[in-house]
Scaffold this active site. Structure first.
Site, PDB file in Angstrom:
ATOM      1  CD  GLU A  49      -3.136  -0.943   2.287  1.00  0.00           C
ATOM      2  OE1 GLU A  49      -3.045  -0.370   2.989  1.00  0.00           O
ATOM      3  OE2 GLU A  49      -4.065  -1.821   2.148  1.00  0.00           O
ATOM      4  CD  GLU A  87      -3.861  -5.827   3.268  1.00  0.00           C
ATOM      5  OE1 GLU A  87      -4.756  -5.215   3.779  1.00  0.00           O
ATOM      6  OE2 GLU A  87      -2.801  -5.628   3.060  1.00  0.00           O
TER       7      GLU A  87
HETATM    8  O1  AHR Z   1      -5.116  -5.956   6.974  1.00  0.00           O
HETATM    9  C1  AHR Z   1      -4.888  -4.842   7.847  1.00  0.00           C
HETATM   10  C2  AHR Z   1      -4.247  -3.715   7.160  1.00  0.00           C
HETATM   11  O2  AHR Z   1      -4.976  -3.314   6.155  1.00  0.00           O
HETATM   12  C3  AHR Z   1      -2.812  -4.064   6.386  1.00  0.00           C
HETATM   13  O3  AHR Z   1      -1.989  -4.003   7.186  1.00  0.00           O
HETATM   14  C4  AHR Z   1      -2.894  -2.921   5.580  1.00  0.00           C
HETATM   15  O4  AHR Z   1      -2.272  -3.426   4.370  1.00  0.00           O
HETATM   16  C5  AHR Z   1      -4.318  -2.566   5.149  1.00  0.00           C
HETATM   17  O5  AHR Z   1      -4.311  -1.114   5.194  1.00  0.00           O
END
Ligand code: AHR
Length: 503
Positions: free
Chosen positions: A177, A296
């Site tokens: 990210e 994610e």
């Molecule tokens: O999964 C939780 C967080 O969400 C992770 O660390 C990050 O990559 C995202 O913003």
């Protein structure tokens, strides 16, 4: 108005397919965050721990899901991580602050412990490198440590630390990210694109067989979404194999219909990123296709307020411990269907995360249990193998904040080898059941094996340690396959797995 049975239809042709399912679409994620590692997968001294401190009850639940790939060690955590801290004799490993989550990392569980754990849960690693506070030198050193057989500084260090054979990690995330201002070492698209290109290049010099995932946007709501993807790919096209997508949804307005429509948003997100990848491909006159890693995805919002009150600079606080309810399981099922419907381009996806932290599995000192979202994830991994058929669903739609949302989401997967056919379907109608019909004359000789239904009258129902089976699948009895037509009832608000097989 009384309850009515509405109608929907699925159209499939066994020869009109989207793609074979890459099993890595059923991946997950373990970050050094909250109680994911400590008290989650690792708890020496617990009555559930094996000789290495790994929780056996958690291993059993993960094996039930069958998770093919696990992303590690972050997440936001990785952008400040010194991997060298996490190897060598445990008593010599430093305790460090983790500025991302404002905790203390003891490094008691590190790279070797993680690799050992992957074997117990029969998974493969998806390792992330720190491109926040560090750069290409450390990325090179880490892959040398992991993948070079021996005879060099870092590979010999691995051998000295107890791993004679290389870890041979083949899937690598180039940072995490990096477009987010919350990220340590946050960068512009140009800065990150160049860094990803150089990191990926040097890593592929060390091991030409690795695959690299470059960071796309942290969500599709980021102000730079779109231009970020195009710029990053423009810089790093040659070394990038997959572009990442991340997305979490919440029901903060307590509007279940809108909440369940978020899969429409996810669908649009995927289509947009595919278009951008193909745009850059065209501009570059390239023959190389960039696929997607949705590394994610989940529901995340329940724990937001309580997390603001947590004590800082402690180890393994109860952070991001969302307690998932039944409507969350419906959305997770619908998101899973969306990923499968894009199986031609989405080759990797990670439900974030796996244990305790926004997770399908929870632990306490006295046990481990399944959250509501465990079921659609587990059943998809178990039964969603083979080839995704182009699934056309004729269904009424409802108005939502994302425009028209279909009441019925569905996907059909055939497994030619095993002579099996699976339908995953969500009914998002909160009041009405649906009669679903499907012409399956091409699947002569098949029989209904089961119709598993996840339903609860209360969309806010949860599973707890005291009541772990409050939301759990039951077997339906309303599915018939006669004269080439499959007929079934999808109960109002339900996740359904309908399985047919020849034998
Ligand atoms: O999964 C939780 C967080 O969400 C992770 O660390 C990050 O990559 C995202 O913003």
């Amino acid at each position: 108005m009384g309850k009515t049975v509405k109608k929907a239809q699925i159209f499939v042709d066994k020869n009109i397919t989207i793609s074979d399912v890459d099993r890595r679409i059923y991946g997950s994620f373990i970050e050094h965050l909250g109680r994911a590692v400590y008290e989650g997968i690792y708890q020496p001294g617990s009555k559930f721990a094996d000789e290495n401190g790994l929780r056996k009850d958690v291993i059993k639940l993960i094996n039930e899901i069958d998770v093919p790939v696990v992303r590690y060690p972050g997440g936001n955590f990785v952008s400040g991580f010194h991997w060298e801290d996490s190897v060598g004799p445990v008593e010599k490993r430093p305790h460090r602050i983790d500025p991302a989550w404002q905790t203390i990392e003891t490094n008691e569980f590190g790279l070797h412990e993680f690799m050992n754990w992957t074997k117990k849960v029969n998974t493969t690693p998806m390792m992330a490198v720190n491109l926040g506070t560090r750069g290409i030198e450390d990325a090179k050193n880490l892959i040398e440590y992991c993948n070079v057989p021996g005879g060099s500084y870092y590979s010999d260090m691995r051998i000295k630390n107890g791993a004679k054979d290389p870890f041979n990690i083949k899937l690598w995330c180039l940072g995490n990210e990096m477009d987010g201002p919350w990220q340590m070492g946050h960068k512009t698209a140009e800065e990150y694109g160049r860094l990803a290109a150089e990191a990926g290049r040097i890593m592929k010099f060390v091991d030409k067989d690795i695959e690299c995932v470059a960071c796309g946007s942290a969500t599709s709501n980021m102000p730079t979404f779109g231009t970020w993807e195009a710029t990053v790919l423009n810089e790093s096209y040659d070394v990038t194999d997959y572009l990442s997508l991340h997305m979490y949804y919440g029901n903060r307005d307590n509007n279940t219909k809108d909440f369940l429509a978020n899969s429409v948003d996810m669908d649009n997100f995927i289509k947009s990123v595919v278009s951008i990848c193909d745009y850059v491909k065209a501009v570059k006159r390239s023959n190389k296709k960039i696929n997607l890693s949705f590394d994610e995805w989940n529901v995340w919002y329940h724990s937001n307020e309580q997390d603001k009150k947590l004590e800082k600079w402690v180890t393994a606080p109860h952070q991001l411990e969302d307690v998932y309810n039944f409507e969350d399981a419906l959305l997770v099922g619908s998101m899973m269907i969306t990923l499968l419907r894009h199986a031609d381009r989405v080759k990797i996806a990670c439900l974030a995360q796996l244990v305790n932290v926004i997770a399908p599995i929870m632990t306490s000192d006295t046990g481990a249990w399944k959250q509501t979202i465990f079921y659609p994830y587990m059943q998809a991994s178990k039964y969603g193998n083979g080839t995704v058929l182009n699934t056309v669903v004729d269904t009424p739609v409802y108005e939502s904040k994302h425009g028209d949302a279909p009441y019925i989401d569905a996907v059909v997967i055939k497994n030619e080898e095993k002579e099996e056919l699976t339908i995953f379907a969500v009914n998002k109608d909160l009041e009405n059941d649906f009669e679903l019909t499907t012409d399956l004359r091409q699947f002569e000789g098949y029989k209904v094996v089961e119709h598993s239904i996840l339903h609860h009258d209360d969309v806010k129902a949860v599973n707890t340690e005291a009541n772990p089976d409050n939301v759990a699948p039951v077997q339906g009895t309303n599915t018939k396959f006669e004269n080439g037509t499959l007929t079934t009832i999808l109960p109002n608000k339900s996740w359904n797995v309908i399985r047919l097989a020849k034998n």
